[in-house]
Motif scaffolding. Structure first.
Motif, short mmCIF file in Angstrom:
data_model
loop_
_atom_site.label_atom_id
_atom_site.label_comp_id
_atom_site.label_asym_id
_atom_site.label_seq_id
_atom_site.Cartn_x
_atom_site.Cartn_y
_atom_site.Cartn_z
N ALA A 114 0.84 -1.20 0.00
CA ALA A 114 0.00 0.00 0.00
C ALA A 114 0.87 1.25 0.00
O ALA A 114 0.60 2.22 -0.74
CB ALA A 114 -0.93 0.00 1.21
N VAL A 117 2.35 1.91 -3.40
CA VAL A 117 1.40 2.64 -4.25
C VAL A 117 1.50 4.14 -3.95
O VAL A 117 1.62 4.97 -4.86
CB VAL A 117 -0.05 2.16 -4.01
CG1 VAL A 117 -1.03 3.00 -4.84
CG2 VAL A 117 -0.20 0.69 -4.37
N ALA A 133 -5.97 3.25 -1.08
CA ALA A 133 -5.82 2.04 -1.89
C ALA A 133 -6.35 0.82 -1.15
O ALA A 133 -7.02 -0.03 -1.75
CB ALA A 133 -4.35 1.85 -2.25
N LEU A 137 -9.50 -1.47 -2.55
CA LEU A 137 -9.30 -2.87 -2.91
C LEU A 137 -10.07 -3.81 -1.98
O LEU A 137 -10.50 -4.88 -2.39
CB LEU A 137 -7.82 -3.22 -2.92
CG LEU A 137 -7.02 -2.50 -4.01
CD1 LEU A 137 -5.58 -2.96 -4.00
CD2 LEU A 137 -7.63 -2.75 -5.38
N VAL A 286 -0.65 -2.28 -6.66
CA VAL A 286 -2.09 -2.48 -6.52
C VAL A 286 -2.44 -3.94 -6.72
O VAL A 286 -3.23 -4.53 -5.96
CB VAL A 286 -2.86 -1.59 -7.53
CG1 VAL A 286 -4.33 -2.02 -7.61
CG2 VAL A 286 -2.79 -0.13 -7.11
#
Length: 424
Positions: A114, A117, A133, A137, A286
């Motif tokens: 994470a 990202v 994120a 998700l 991701v």
């Protein structure tokens, strides 16, 4: 005590929707993700000119683990992976220890992905982007595993295309020099082992296929086929990327790199490729995060069914047929860690936990009979020895932290057993 998979038709049964190609893609999404972007540099610092040897050693251990896991997954096609195998083959404690190692280690991996990202999308607000994120998700996973597989397919395609461009650009540039592959500091045995342990972080995603055992069609056939296919593709990709990056940077410059693939693009004279690499790295992270949350929630489900974790987490959503409470709790924990912690050092900690997890898998595979599909005995033996060797070759801080977390898990197990015996 035997714990057979949940019988078909019961309310907490997951739906079998994934075929071989879906399972392979989920495995690829877990492996060909941010690991290749973050693991090469620390591995190069440890191994120097022995980086490719470390990669080969990590691959051998990964192959042994994958083979043992695939045979066990075909026999026990239930959510939970090695948690189930250890419980069935070695006893409740070993299953619990594997599950604890996996959930704790992979939760740290989720937070690391994470933050990866965040660092590529918006470096100044990495923590905020990381939390966003995780929330997004978790929502994708909540609505069904097929949507997760579809999104992972897109992510894998994008990342493979980007890595192919980096490899071709690096190897065909004027900066490429095969002599750099072995240049730099002399490799040491301990450094190569440490590099292999760190690189294992980028290989461990094939476990995701096994932890989805209840959602795979014809698991006895699908899982043993999907695991080696996913691992084989990943090995080829990693080897090509490592050779390409080393050819333009060399071990010393690679070891000092913060963003190895971006630095390789710059060294190759392809500045236009740098933003593409940044986007690709974010997309890869991701994909890894998506698959990691998926796998951790399924192991949480399995442990909750056996009441090693709160039984409420064993609930399966009546419409989406996913362990929705487990996914929400895992998402909340990962978001909290990502918001409050710098997890750049989590690679070593995660590797320690996952290597412990696979040590239990290989020990479990050693108990299989020929009729149960036991692999050649050398495979689980080499896998078990390799896992232990690489785990204790990791940086000292990772070994101490990992051992302390495992000890805490053992203490929790002992307290729970003591309380249960008093209540009996």
């Amino acid at each position: 005590m035997s714990h057979p998979p949940t019988p078909a038709g019961l309310p907490d049964e997951l739906r079998r929707r994934l075929g071989v190609s879906d399972a392979v893609v989920i495995g690829l999404g877990s492996m060909i993700g941010a690991g290749i972007f973050v693991a090469l540099a620390p591995a190069a610092r440890a191994a120097g000119s022995g980086l490719l040897t470390g990669l080969a050693l990590a691959a051998v251990v990964a192959y042994c683990n994958a083979t043992s896991s695939a045979r066990l997954a075909a026999l026990y096609p239930a959510s939970g992976g090695t948690y189930v195998y250890g419980r069935e083959r070695l006893g409740e404690f070993w299953g619990y220890l594997a599950g604890w190692s996996f959930v704790v280690g992979k939760t740290a991996s989720c937070a690391a992905m994470a933050l990866t990202v965040g660092s590529y999308v918006w470096p100044g607000q990495a923590h905020a982007v990381a939390v966003a994120a995780v929330v997004a998700l978790t929502a994708v996973n909540y609505t069904g595993v097929q949507k997760s597989a579809l999104l992972t397919r897109v992510v894998v395609a994008v990342v493979l295309a980007m890595l192919a461009v980096v490899v071709v650009t690096s190897l065909t540039s004027g900066a490429a020099d095969a002599g750099r592959l072995g240049a730099g500091a002399d490799a040491t045995f301990g450094g190569v082992l440490q590099a292999a342990g760190l690189l294992f972080f980028a290989f461990a995603g094939y476990a995701r296929i096994a932890t989805l055992g209840e959602e795979v069609r014809d698991p006895a056939r699908t899982i043993p086929r999907a695991v080696p296919i996913a691992l084989g593709i990943t090995l080829v990709v990693y080897a090509l990327v490592a050779v390409a990056v080393l050819s333009v940077l060399g071990p010393q410059q690679l070891g000092a790199a913060v963003a190895p693939l971006s630095d390789a693009a710059k060294a190759a004279g392809a500045d236009w490729l740098v933003p593409v690499v940044r986007v690709g790295a974010a997309v890869a992270a991701v994909g890894s995060l998506l698959a990691l949350i998926l796998g951790v929630s399924r192991t949480t489900l399995a442990m909750a069914r056996d009441r090693h974790l709160p039984h409420a987490l064993a609930a399966v959503h009546p419409k989406f047929r996913v362990p929705h409470r487990a996914e929400l709790v895992v998402g909340a924990v990962v978001a909290t860690v990502a918001a409050t912690t710098d997890v750049r050092g989590a690679i070593g900690f995660s590797s320690f936990g996952v290597l412990a997890y696979y040590a239990v898998a290989n020990a479990s595979a050693l108990t299989l009979t020929s009729a149960e599909g036991r692999p050649a005995r050398i495979i689980p033996l080499a896998g078990l020895a390799g896992c232990l060797l690489l785990a204790f070759a990791l940086p000292p801080a990772s070994v101490v932290t990992g051992a302390a977390v495992l000890a805490a898990g053992v203490a929790v197990y002992g307290v729970r057993r003591a309380l249960a015996s008093r209540g009996a």
